[in-house]
Design a protein around this motif. Structure first.
Motif, PDB file in Angstrom:
ATOM      1  N   ALA A  57      62.992  82.254  49.653  1.00 59.66           N
ATOM      2  CA  ALA A  57      64.439  82.186  49.468  1.00 59.66           C
ATOM      3  C   ALA A  57      64.763  80.962  48.622  1.00 59.66           C
ATOM      4  N   SER A  58      65.957  80.933  48.087  1.00 64.63           N
ATOM      5  CA  SER A  58      66.422  79.770  47.329  1.00 64.63           C
ATOM      6  C   SER A  58      66.947  78.719  48.297  1.00 64.63           C
ATOM      7  N   THR A  59      66.086  78.378  49.248  1.00 64.61           N
ATOM      8  CA  THR A  59      66.454  77.450  50.309  1.00 64.61           C
ATOM      9  C   THR A  59      65.460  76.302  50.342  1.00 64.61           C
ATOM     10  N   ILE A  60      65.983  75.114  50.559  1.00 63.81           N
ATOM     11  CA  ILE A  60      65.154  73.923  50.722  1.00 63.81           C
ATOM     12  C   ILE A  60      65.371  73.420  52.137  1.00 63.81           C
ATOM     13  N   LEU A  61      64.283  73.217  52.856  1.00 62.03           N
ATOM     14  CA  LEU A  61      64.348  72.665  54.208  1.00 62.03           C
ATOM     15  C   LEU A  61      64.144  71.160  54.115  1.00 62.03           C
ATOM     16  N   CYS A  62      65.161  70.401  54.510  1.00 62.33           N
ATOM     17  CA  CYS A  62      65.088  68.936  54.522  1.00 62.33           C
ATOM     18  C   CYS A  62      64.932  68.478  55.962  1.00 62.33           C
ATOM     19  N   HIS A  70      49.497  78.249  60.101  1.00 60.01           N
ATOM     20  CA  HIS A  70      50.006  79.584  59.776  1.00 60.01           C
ATOM     21  C   HIS A  70      49.742  79.877  58.308  1.00 60.01           C
ATOM     22  N   LYS A  71      49.052  80.962  58.037  1.00 59.93           N
ATOM     23  CA  LYS A  71      48.703  81.314  56.657  1.00 59.93           C
ATOM     24  C   LYS A  71      49.941  81.372  55.755  1.00 59.93           C
ATOM     25  N   GLU A  72      50.996  82.034  56.199  1.00 61.56           N
ATOM     26  CA  GLU A  72      52.191  82.184  55.372  1.00 61.56           C
ATOM     27  C   GLU A  72      52.946  80.872  55.212  1.00 61.56           C
ATOM     28  N   LEU A  73      53.087  80.118  56.296  1.00 62.24           N
ATOM     29  CA  LEU A  73      53.804  78.842  56.230  1.00 62.24           C
ATOM     30  C   LEU A  73      53.059  77.819  55.382  1.00 62.24           C
ATOM     31  N   ALA A  74      51.754  77.910  55.380  1.00 61.64           N
ATOM     32  CA  ALA A  74      50.945  76.974  54.592  1.00 61.64           C
ATOM     33  C   ALA A  74      51.160  77.146  53.091  1.00 61.64           C
ATOM     34  N   MET A  75      51.752  78.272  52.669  1.00 63.38           N
ATOM     35  CA  MET A  75      51.997  78.518  51.247  1.00 63.38           C
ATOM     36  C   MET A  75      53.226  77.772  50.731  1.00 63.38           C
ATOM     37  N   SER A  88      62.313  81.930  59.985  1.00 65.51           N
ATOM     38  CA  SER A  88      62.241  82.359  58.581  1.00 65.51           C
ATOM     39  C   SER A  88      61.066  83.305  58.356  1.00 65.51           C
ATOM     40  N   LEU A  89      59.973  83.035  59.035  1.00 64.98           N
ATOM     41  CA  LEU A  89      58.787  83.883  58.928  1.00 64.98           C
ATOM     42  C   LEU A  89      59.087  85.285  59.458  1.00 64.98           C
ATOM     43  N   GLU A  90      59.776  85.357  60.579  1.00 63.07           N
ATOM     44  CA  GLU A  90      60.150  86.660  61.140  1.00 63.07           C
ATOM     45  C   GLU A  90      61.068  87.429  60.194  1.00 63.07           C
ATOM     46  N   LYS A  91      61.971  86.710  59.508  1.00 59.85           N
ATOM     47  CA  LYS A  91      62.909  87.337  58.575  1.00 59.85           C
ATOM     48  C   LYS A  91      62.293  87.577  57.197  1.00 59.85           C
ATOM     49  N   LYS A  92      61.061  87.057  57.001  1.00 60.02           N
ATOM     50  CA  LYS A  92      60.354  87.155  55.718  1.00 60.02           C
ATOM     51  C   LYS A  92      61.153  86.528  54.576  1.00 60.02           C
ATOM     52  N   GLN A  93      61.779  85.396  54.865  1.00 64.34           N
ATOM     53  CA  GLN A  93      62.560  84.642  53.887  1.00 64.34           C
ATOM     54  C   GLN A  93      62.240  83.156  54.041  1.00 64.34           C
ATOM     55  N   LEU A  94      61.084  82.752  53.556  1.00 62.57           N
ATOM     56  CA  LEU A  94      60.658  81.363  53.684  1.00 62.57           C
ATOM     57  C   LEU A  94      61.380  80.472  52.681  1.00 62.57           C
TER      58      LEU A  94
END
Length: 136
Positions: free
Chosen positions: A4-9, A80-85, A49-55
């Protein structure tokens, strides 16, 4: 997995969060900004975010925070494989060379928080390149 066009601060310092948001919002990019005050909040947001598939396309992580610090949070998301990306940047007051080496050995960009607003702005603008690369 979509980014997503989201930045987690993730930072427990209100002033730093305010300045990061201000700089990002002043750019011509259209990034949403999600705030977390510690690693626990960050991991909870990332799991949702992982559940929603919008990291988020970028995580800007402080190192020294209550409940779960930056090192602990990054270690957990690397499990987590996906979060590590997701690209992670450590943005901290620490100037300890051992901290820098630890994160750089993990392939994580390490920036010591500058105290000059112009330098601070330049660093944040440079971080937006991480998201721009993922969106193209």
């Amino acid at each position: 997995m979509a980014f997503a066009s989201t930045i987690l601060c993730v930072d427990d310092d209100e002033d730093d969060l305010f300045f990061i948001k201000e700089v990002i919002e002043s750019q011509s990019h259209s990034f949403g900004i999600v705030e977390a005050r510690n690693g626990v909040e960050a991991i909870n947001f990332l799991e949702d975010s992982l559940e929603k598939k919008q990291l988020p396309c970028l995580i800007i992580m402080d190192m020294n925070m209550p409940r779960m610090d930056g090192k602990q949070a990054i270690k957990k998301l690397k499990e987590h494989k996906e979060l590590a990306m997701i690209p992670v940047v450590v943005f901290t007051t620490s100037s300890n060379p051992n901290d820098r080496k630890y994160f750089e050995d993990e392939g994580i960009h390490f920036i010591t928080k500058p105290f000059d607003y112009k330098v601070f702005t330049t660093e944040i603008v440079n971080l937006l390149a991480f998201c721009a690369k993922l969106r193209t």
